[in-house]
Design a protein around this motif. Structure first.
Motif, PDB file in Angstrom:
ATOM      1  N   MET A 216       0.778  -1.172   0.260  1.00 47.99           N
ATOM      2  CA  MET A 216       0.043   0.045   0.119  1.00 47.99           C
ATOM      3  C   MET A 216       0.916   1.075  -0.034  1.00 47.99           C
ATOM      4  SD  MET A 216      -3.304  -0.535   2.424  1.00 47.99           S
ATOM      5  CE  MET A 216      -4.275  -2.334   2.397  1.00 47.99           C
ATOM      6  N   VAL A 217       0.294   2.383  -0.711  1.00 52.16           N
ATOM      7  CA  VAL A 217       0.988   3.768  -0.609  1.00 52.16           C
ATOM      8  C   VAL A 217       0.276   4.732   0.148  1.00 52.16           C
ATOM      9  CG1 VAL A 217       2.330   5.219  -1.671  1.00 52.16           C
ATOM     10  CG2 VAL A 217       2.187   2.842  -2.689  1.00 52.16           C
ATOM     11  N   ASP A 218      -0.766   5.135  -0.374  1.00 53.50           N
ATOM     12  CA  ASP A 218      -1.571   6.357   0.332  1.00 53.50           C
ATOM     13  C   ASP A 218      -2.824   5.688   1.307  1.00 53.50           C
ATOM     14  OD1 ASP A 218      -3.209   5.336  -1.896  1.00 53.50           O
ATOM     15  OD2 ASP A 218      -4.293   7.136  -2.033  1.00 53.50           O
ATOM     16  N   GLY A 219      -3.266   4.531   0.984  1.00 51.54           N
ATOM     17  CA  GLY A 219      -4.209   3.923   1.838  1.00 51.54           C
ATOM     18  C   GLY A 219      -5.508   4.463   1.605  1.00 51.54           C
ATOM     19  N   GLY A 221      -7.067   4.915  -1.699  1.00 51.30           N
ATOM     20  CA  GLY A 221      -7.650   4.503  -2.980  1.00 51.30           C
ATOM     21  C   GLY A 221      -7.414   5.460  -4.209  1.00 51.30           C
ATOM     22  N   MET A 222      -6.201   6.197  -4.007  1.00 48.16           N
ATOM     23  CA  MET A 222      -5.725   6.940  -5.008  1.00 48.16           C
ATOM     24  C   MET A 222      -4.709   6.498  -5.788  1.00 48.16           C
ATOM     25  SD  MET A 222      -7.740   9.752  -4.559  1.00 48.16           S
ATOM     26  CE  MET A 222      -6.889  11.224  -5.213  1.00 48.16           C
ATOM     27  N   CYS A 223      -3.598   5.685  -5.318  1.00 47.24           N
ATOM     28  CA  CYS A 223      -2.478   5.344  -5.966  1.00 47.24           C
ATOM     29  C   CYS A 223      -2.616   4.096  -6.721  1.00 47.24           C
ATOM     30  CB  CYS A 223      -1.294   5.166  -4.845  1.00 47.24           C
ATOM     31  SG  CYS A 223      -1.449   3.804  -3.889  1.00 47.24           S
ATOM     32  N   GLY A 224      -3.675   3.002  -6.242  1.00 44.78           N
ATOM     33  CA  GLY A 224      -3.751   2.003  -6.918  1.00 44.78           C
ATOM     34  C   GLY A 224      -2.794   0.818  -6.570  1.00 44.78           C
ATOM     35  N   GLY A 225      -1.940   1.312  -5.695  1.00 44.12           N
ATOM     36  CA  GLY A 225      -0.956   0.211  -5.343  1.00 44.12           C
ATOM     37  C   GLY A 225      -1.377  -0.958  -4.566  1.00 44.12           C
ATOM     38  N   CYS A 226      -2.469  -1.052  -4.011  1.00 44.90           N
ATOM     39  CA  CYS A 226      -2.913  -2.016  -3.352  1.00 44.90           C
ATOM     40  C   CYS A 226      -3.854  -3.097  -3.977  1.00 44.90           C
ATOM     41  CB  CYS A 226      -3.696  -1.592  -1.977  1.00 44.90           C
ATOM     42  SG  CYS A 226      -5.123  -0.717  -2.466  1.00 44.90           S
ATOM     43  N   PHE A 236      -9.383  -2.226  -4.682  1.00 45.14           N
ATOM     44  CA  PHE A 236      -8.448  -1.679  -3.837  1.00 45.14           C
ATOM     45  C   PHE A 236      -8.524  -1.949  -2.526  1.00 45.14           C
ATOM     46  CE2 PHE A 236      -8.049   2.378  -6.987  1.00 45.14           C
ATOM     47  CZ  PHE A 236      -7.556   1.637  -7.953  1.00 45.14           C
ATOM     48  N   CYS A 238      -7.415  -1.346   0.180  1.00 37.51           N
ATOM     49  CA  CYS A 238      -7.449  -0.086   1.182  1.00 37.51           C
ATOM     50  C   CYS A 238      -8.730   0.635   1.534  1.00 37.51           C
ATOM     51  CB  CYS A 238      -6.274   1.149   1.125  1.00 37.51           C
ATOM     52  SG  CYS A 238      -6.770   2.040  -0.459  1.00 37.51           S
TER      53      CYS A 238
HETATM   54 FE1  FES Z   1      -3.197   3.358  -2.812  1.00 32.83          FE
HETATM   55 FE2  FES Z   1      -4.904   1.617  -2.085  1.00 32.83          FE
HETATM   56  S1  FES Z   1      -2.973   2.156  -1.022  1.00 32.83           S
HETATM   57  S2  FES Z   1      -5.232   2.769  -3.707  1.00 32.83           S
END
Ligand code: FES
Length: 274
Positions: A216-219, A221-226, A236, A238
């Protein structure tokens, strides 16, 4: 700043408990939700599901395995030291309802995440059988707490040093064979464990919830990392999770994404420890 008021080492020092002052989070948090912590200005943002919250004391408890540089930095914080940032509560809370007979399955530090969920399921009237497992007796965590949180606790170790010799999935299969009225299984632990628990429960047609912990990055729902694939759709973790229908998760993709930075992580950890 978020002060550490209690610190414990478990599982031969590989797993650390931190109780942290965070009154606003402690007041709002529900079982299944997580926080993102940062030790210092340059620190990595690390998502961890809360193992305990105490709204009266204004504290939350996290339990994590030391697996890389960021968790090694966390490990080196002492009682009285502070995390720079603790953000939360994040994610959706566990849906707690009385469905009848429930089995909660935990492996490794997943047991810490499972603890408040198990207690919550018992508190709303379910009969809760719990299976916890570890590679060996010394790596087992929260046995007493899980015993108190459930009606019936079963323990498994891979090497047979304590409890049943073998995997939690074998114990689960025996329970499903002997009790035809299991309505829900909750499984939290390493990805292969959740994958195989879900495979078994699908054969028995028992609803299964898993809690995912992808990168996860931002937690928010913005970055899509998760992102994870659930039922063929991108979710997502998060904001849509962290809990999902265990029968619908693409575990192989999740495992692959979790491995994406493993070489870099290993090098960072070795440099930090040098
Ligand atoms: Fe970035 Fe979920 S941590 S969208």
């Amino acid at each position: 700043m978020f002060k550490i008021v209690r610190r414990e080492e478990m599982a031969e020092g590989t797993v650390i408990l931190n109780e942290i002052e965070a009154p606003l989070i402690a007041r709002k948090a529900k079982p299944g939700q997580f926080v993102i912590l940062k030790a210092n200005e340059e620190g990595e943002r690390v998502p961890l599901t809360m193992a305990e919250t105490d709204s009266e004391k204004g504290t939350i408890t996290i339990i994590y395995m030391v697996v890389g540089k960021s968790t090694a930095i966390f490990r080196d914080l002492k009682v009285g030291d502070e995390y720079q940032d603790v953000i939360g509560p994040l994610g959706k809370a566990t849906h707690l309802e009385n469905v009848g007979n429930v089995v909660c399955v935990g492996g490794g530090t997943g047991v810490a995440v499972l603890h408040p969920i198990t207690r919550g399921l018992k508190d709303v009237g379910n009969h809760v059988t719990c299976i916890i497992g570890a590679r060996n007796k010394d790596l087992l965590i929260l046995e007493e707490q899980m015993k108190a949180a459930s009606h019936d606790l079963r323990v498994c170790t891979d090497d047979g040093s304590y409890g049943r010799s073998g995997f939690v999935t074998e114990e689960l299969k025996d329970i499903l064979d002997s009790d035809k009225d299991i309505k829900l299984v909750v499984a939290i632990g390493p990805v292969p464990m959740m994958k195989f628990v879900s495979k078994i429960t699908k054969e028995y047609n028992v609803k299964t919830i898993v809690s995912l912990n992808p990168i996860m990055v931002d937690g928010t729902g913005m970055c899509g990392g998760c992102r994870v694939s659930v039922g063929g759709e991108t979710k997502f973790a998060c904001v849509d999770g962290p809990e999902f229908d265990g029968h619908e998760v693409d575990y192989d993709e999740l495992a692959k994404r979790l491995q994406a930075y493993s070489e870099d992580e290993k090098k960072c950890y070795e440099d930090y420890c040098a």
